[in-house]
Design an enzyme around this catalytic site. Structure first.
Site, mmCIF file in Angstrom:
data_model
loop_
_atom_site.group_PDB
_atom_site.id
_atom_site.type_symbol
_atom_site.label_atom_id
_atom_site.label_comp_id
_atom_site.label_asym_id
_atom_site.label_seq_id
_atom_site.Cartn_x
_atom_site.Cartn_y
_atom_site.Cartn_z
ATOM 1 N N LYS A 1 5.315 1.662 -3.151
ATOM 2 C CA LYS A 1 5.238 3.011 -3.732
ATOM 3 C C LYS A 1 5.556 2.919 -5.206
ATOM 4 C CE LYS A 1 4.694 7.352 -2.304
ATOM 5 N NZ LYS A 1 4.035 7.873 -1.092
ATOM 6 N N THR B 1 -4.506 13.523 5.210
ATOM 7 C CA THR B 1 -3.078 13.668 5.545
ATOM 8 C C THR B 1 -2.842 14.970 6.307
ATOM 9 O OG1 THR B 1 -2.615 12.489 3.502
ATOM 10 C CG2 THR B 1 -0.744 13.497 4.621
ATOM 11 N N LYS C 1 0.855 -1.186 0.000
ATOM 12 C CA LYS C 1 0.000 0.000 0.000
ATOM 13 C C LYS C 1 0.881 1.221 0.000
ATOM 14 C CE LYS C 1 -3.874 2.182 0.282
ATOM 15 N NZ LYS C 1 -3.460 2.874 -0.985
ATOM 16 N N LYS D 1 5.526 3.308 8.361
ATOM 17 C CA LYS D 1 4.372 4.192 8.513
ATOM 18 C C LYS D 1 3.077 3.375 8.553
ATOM 19 C CE LYS D 1 4.157 7.453 5.376
ATOM 20 N NZ LYS D 1 3.815 8.276 4.177
ATOM 21 N N GLN E 1 7.243 3.632 3.820
ATOM 22 C CA GLN E 1 5.832 3.248 3.890
ATOM 23 C C GLN E 1 5.640 1.986 4.740
ATOM 24 O OE1 GLN E 1 4.033 5.448 1.443
ATOM 25 N NE2 GLN E 1 2.300 5.063 2.784
ATOM 26 N N SER F 1 -6.839 5.802 3.690
ATOM 27 C CA SER F 1 -6.854 4.915 2.523
ATOM 28 C C SER F 1 -7.231 3.485 2.939
ATOM 29 C CB SER F 1 -5.475 4.878 1.843
ATOM 30 O OG SER F 1 -5.306 5.973 0.970
ATOM 31 N N GLY G 1 -2.708 8.241 -4.322
ATOM 32 C CA GLY G 1 -2.067 9.458 -4.806
ATOM 33 C C GLY G 1 -0.808 9.817 -4.045
ATOM 34 N N ASP G 2 -0.045 10.696 -4.631
ATOM 35 C CA ASP G 2 1.112 11.336 -3.988
ATOM 36 C C ASP G 2 1.357 12.600 -4.817
ATOM 37 O OD1 ASP G 2 3.334 10.684 -1.818
ATOM 38 O OD2 ASP G 2 4.432 11.490 -3.520
HETATM 39 P P1 NDP Z 1 0.770 17.720 -4.393
HETATM 40 O O1 NDP Z 1 1.220 17.346 -5.738
HETATM 41 O O2 NDP Z 1 -0.663 17.918 -4.120
HETATM 42 O O3 NDP Z 1 1.534 19.030 -3.915
HETATM 43 C C1 NDP Z 1 2.913 19.104 -3.849
HETATM 44 C C2 NDP Z 1 3.323 20.498 -3.454
HETATM 45 O O4 NDP Z 1 4.712 20.529 -3.157
HETATM 46 C C3 NDP Z 1 3.104 21.505 -4.562
HETATM 47 O O5 NDP Z 1 2.871 22.753 -4.001
HETATM 48 C C4 NDP Z 1 4.436 21.468 -5.293
HETATM 49 O O6 NDP Z 1 4.714 22.630 -6.045
HETATM 50 C C5 NDP Z 1 5.401 21.318 -4.154
HETATM 51 N N1 NDP Z 1 6.578 20.559 -4.623
HETATM 52 C C6 NDP Z 1 6.605 19.317 -5.104
HETATM 53 N N2 NDP Z 1 7.832 18.947 -5.477
HETATM 54 C C7 NDP Z 1 8.586 20.007 -5.245
HETATM 55 C C8 NDP Z 1 9.955 20.248 -5.423
HETATM 56 N N3 NDP Z 1 10.791 19.324 -5.935
HETATM 57 N N4 NDP Z 1 10.410 21.459 -5.035
HETATM 58 C C9 NDP Z 1 9.573 22.395 -4.520
HETATM 59 N N5 NDP Z 1 8.260 22.215 -4.333
HETATM 60 C C10 NDP Z 1 7.782 21.037 -4.682
HETATM 61 O O7 NDP Z 1 1.377 16.600 -3.433
HETATM 62 P P2 NDP Z 1 0.942 16.206 -1.949
HETATM 63 O O8 NDP Z 1 0.473 17.387 -1.208
HETATM 64 O O9 NDP Z 1 0.072 15.027 -2.046
HETATM 65 O O10 NDP Z 1 2.331 15.700 -1.367
HETATM 66 C C11 NDP Z 1 3.230 16.555 -0.667
HETATM 67 C C12 NDP Z 1 4.150 15.719 0.198
HETATM 68 O O11 NDP Z 1 3.372 14.968 1.125
HETATM 69 C C13 NDP Z 1 4.997 14.684 -0.554
HETATM 70 O O12 NDP Z 1 6.222 14.531 0.116
HETATM 71 C C14 NDP Z 1 4.183 13.411 -0.401
HETATM 72 O O13 NDP Z 1 4.990 12.260 -0.534
HETATM 73 C C15 NDP Z 1 3.676 13.580 1.023
HETATM 74 N N6 NDP Z 1 2.507 12.806 1.408
HETATM 75 C C16 NDP Z 1 1.339 12.879 0.693
HETATM 76 C C17 NDP Z 1 0.235 12.169 1.107
HETATM 77 C C18 NDP Z 1 -1.087 12.283 0.434
HETATM 78 O O14 NDP Z 1 -2.051 11.712 0.934
HETATM 79 N N7 NDP Z 1 -1.218 13.010 -0.661
HETATM 80 C C19 NDP Z 1 0.305 11.270 2.268
HETATM 81 C C20 NDP Z 1 1.545 11.330 2.976
HETATM 82 C C21 NDP Z 1 2.590 12.049 2.534
HETATM 83 P P3 NDP Z 1 4.553 22.582 -7.635
HETATM 84 O O15 NDP Z 1 3.098 22.541 -7.907
HETATM 85 O O16 NDP Z 1 5.221 23.830 -8.089
HETATM 86 O O17 NDP Z 1 5.277 21.362 -8.084
HETATM 87 O O1 2IT Z 2 3.026 8.864 1.403
HETATM 88 C C1 2IT Z 2 1.879 8.427 1.601
HETATM 89 O O2 2IT Z 2 1.579 7.854 2.656
HETATM 90 C C2 2IT Z 2 0.872 8.628 0.553
HETATM 91 N N1 2IT Z 2 1.179 9.222 -0.457
HETATM 92 C C3 2IT Z 2 -0.510 8.067 0.721
HETATM 93 C C4 2IT Z 2 -0.526 6.600 0.419
HETATM 94 C C5 2IT Z 2 -1.893 5.962 0.382
HETATM 95 O O3 2IT Z 2 -1.919 4.775 0.041
HETATM 96 O O4 2IT Z 2 -2.897 6.604 0.672
#
Ligand code: NDP
Ligand code: 2IT
Length: 442
Positions: free
Chosen positions: A125, A208, A89, A113, A110, A375, A164-165
């Site tokens: 992943k 999240t 997952k 976590k 993961q 999830s 998603g991520d």
């Molecule tokens: P999104 O794609 O929704 O948003 C990502 C954000 O971070 C955007 O504002 C993006 O800017 C910025 N960003 C991404 N890459 C870079 C980079 N290399 N340098 C600078 N800014 C960057 O992603 P999420 O919000 O889903 O994910 C954000 C973080 O949280 C990640 O590390 C992800 O692994 C983690 N995460 C996400 C989960 C989820 O449920 N979605 C769960 C747990 C962890 P721009 O649009 O300009 O790229």
């Molecule tokens: O980093 C993370 O835990 C995620 N992007 C969410 C993973 C999930 O299966 O919901």
């Protein structure tokens, strides 16, 4: 040489050129040392050698055509790391920086976590170096369909359940789910983060960010404090950042910064989230546009959000976005607590600096586990063919985050240093998976 050091050297020799993966492995191996060294059962069962080698790593070609009729090729990944406690997952990341090292670090993290959530999910992943920015709706759809055409043969509701991520939200999950169904003729909860009309869970979008704020609040309560009246700096403006900002604001905090990869905004009055949601979730625009719509807000392209004076820092963008220099600035400015919404956003040196300065620090594996936890609740609802109310899911999320906090805190106290949630989360996550691996044989 210690068992830990021996395994660490072997992993490093076998994974040359994978710095992010080694960073994640080093942190886990260092912090679980007291457990591993206290009982020969781990060495006798080669648990560290096994837990650092993925079950399998799938890499594949993803061909698609752009709007000019050119054939384009990206590389797809799915790393199925460990399924000792449940089906693989973890999310899918679409970003040009994606490579094997990044997917492996995310997949490895993961494992621990997902174990911390208390729910039956293993670690995986995936993703691709495809860049969604500037692509048309048709290009995104075709890419997602092509990506799933190969991925479909490796996943399933009881096998591996992606989500998603970065760069993957409800839209992309929808296209992938549709393609999986066409290929297999099976309607099952093979992906999470689905749209509400076709099996998605209420509160998954928020999970999240909300979960992050819940657990940071739990951590602040240990010093009799909370979000109320606090200035909060957040990086990122995506899914995690937006809902962290929303909950932090609801609990009485004032969020003054957000960012994207081009720059960052500072709003001394507190960020107006309706404007951010409109720019980011609806128009898919750039954060710079905020200053066109909100008087008095500033946009900066130099430095980063961590230069801002704040009480609570929530890095919610990407790995290694908060360096030692940033940590020193935050500490100098009196930061009380840091919670990692992104995966591995703080460098090792930054974490060490926070801990040395006794800043409350909640690491990603615990802090952002709310997303994958909900999830797993989406998987439960799909299996039951039911859907729960927002409040029911949110209540479960609160309970899960509290439980993760308790597990990390008590493991820290028992095996490491009280309030060392980095060690506590790694140890608590590791113990359950190691026990399952030992019980299941080689
Ligand atoms: P999104 O794609 O929704 O948003 C990502 C954000 O971070 C955007 O504002 C993006 O800017 C910025 N960003 C991404 N890459 C870079 C980079 N290399 N340098 C600078 N800014 C960057 O992603 P999420 O919000 O889903 O994910 C954000 C973080 O949280 C990640 O590390 C992800 O692994 C983690 N995460 C996400 C989960 C989820 O449920 N979605 C769960 C747990 C962890 P721009 O649009 O300009 O790229
Ligand atoms: O980093 C993370 O835990 C995620 N992007 C969410 C993973 C999930 O299966 O919901």
């Amino acid at each position: 040489m210690s068992y830990i050091q021996q395994v660490r050297d072997t992993v490093a020799a076998r994974n040359v050129g994978q710095p992010e993966f080694m960073q994640a492995v080093d942190e886990v191996l260092t912090t679980i040392a007291p457990i591993v060294e206290s009982d020969a059962v781990y060495k006798n069962n080669a648990i560290l050698e096994r837990i650092t080698e993925p079950d399998r790593q799938i890499m594949f070609r993803v061909p698609w055509t752009d709007d000019n009729g050119n054939i384009r090729v990206n590389r797809g990944y799915r790393v199925q790391f460990n399924n000792a406690i449940g089906p693989y997952k973890g999310g899918l990341r679409l970003h040009p920086s994606v490579n094997l090292s990044i997917i492996k670090f995310l997949s490895f993290e993961q494992i621990f976590k997902n174990s911390l959530t208390g729910l039956p999910i293993g670690g995986g992943k995936g993703g691709s170096d495809f860049d969604p920015k500037g692509k048309s709706e048709r290009e995104i759809r075709e890419f997602c369909q092509s990506f799933m055409t190969e991925l479909a043969r490796h996943i399933g509701a009881d096998v591996d359940v992606p989500a998603g991520d970065i760069g993957v939200s409800g839209r992309e999950i929808g296209y992938m789910f549709g393609q999986y169904k066409r290929l297999t003729n099976v309607y099952e909860g093979v992906l999470t983060g689905k749209g509400l009309p076709y099996g998605g869970s209420l509160a998954r979008t928020e999970a999240t960010g909300f979960g992050l704020v819940y657990i940071v609040q739990n951590m602040l309560e240990t010093i009799g404090d909370g979000f109320k009246g606090k200035t909060v700096a957040i990086s990122g403006a995506g899914n995690v950042a937006i809902y962290a900002a929303q909950k932090a604001t609801e609990l009485g905090g004032k969020v003054v910064t957000m960012s994207d990869s081009n720059g960052w905004i500072y709003d001394k009055n507190g960020i107006n989230l309706q404007v951010i949601k409109d720019i980011k979730e609806i128009k898919r625009g750039r954060i710079k546009e905020y200053t066109d719509r909100v008087n008095g807000a500033e946009y900066h392209t130099d430095d980063n959000v961590w230069q801002t004076k704040c009480d609570i820092a929530l890095p919610c963008a990407t790995q290694n976005e908060l360096t030692l220099a940033d940590a020193k600035t935050l500490i100098k400015n009196g930061v009380i607590a840091v919670g990692e919404g992104a995966n591995m956003p703080s460098t090792t040196e930054a974490i060490n600096a926070f801990q040395a300065a006794h800043v409350l620090f909640m690491p990603a594996k615990a802090a952002n586990a709310g997303g994958v936890a909900v999830s797993a609740l989406e998987m439960s609802q799909n299996s039951q063919r039911l859907s729960w109310s927002f409040d029911k899911v949110d209540d479960k999320l609160k309970y899960i985050m509290r439980d993760i906090f308790d597990k990390a805190a008590s493991a820290a106290k028992q095996y490491a240093t009280p309030a060392d949630y980095v060690a506590g989360a790694n140890i608590a996550g590791f113990l359950k998976v190691a026990q399952a691996m030992i019980a299941q044989g080689v």
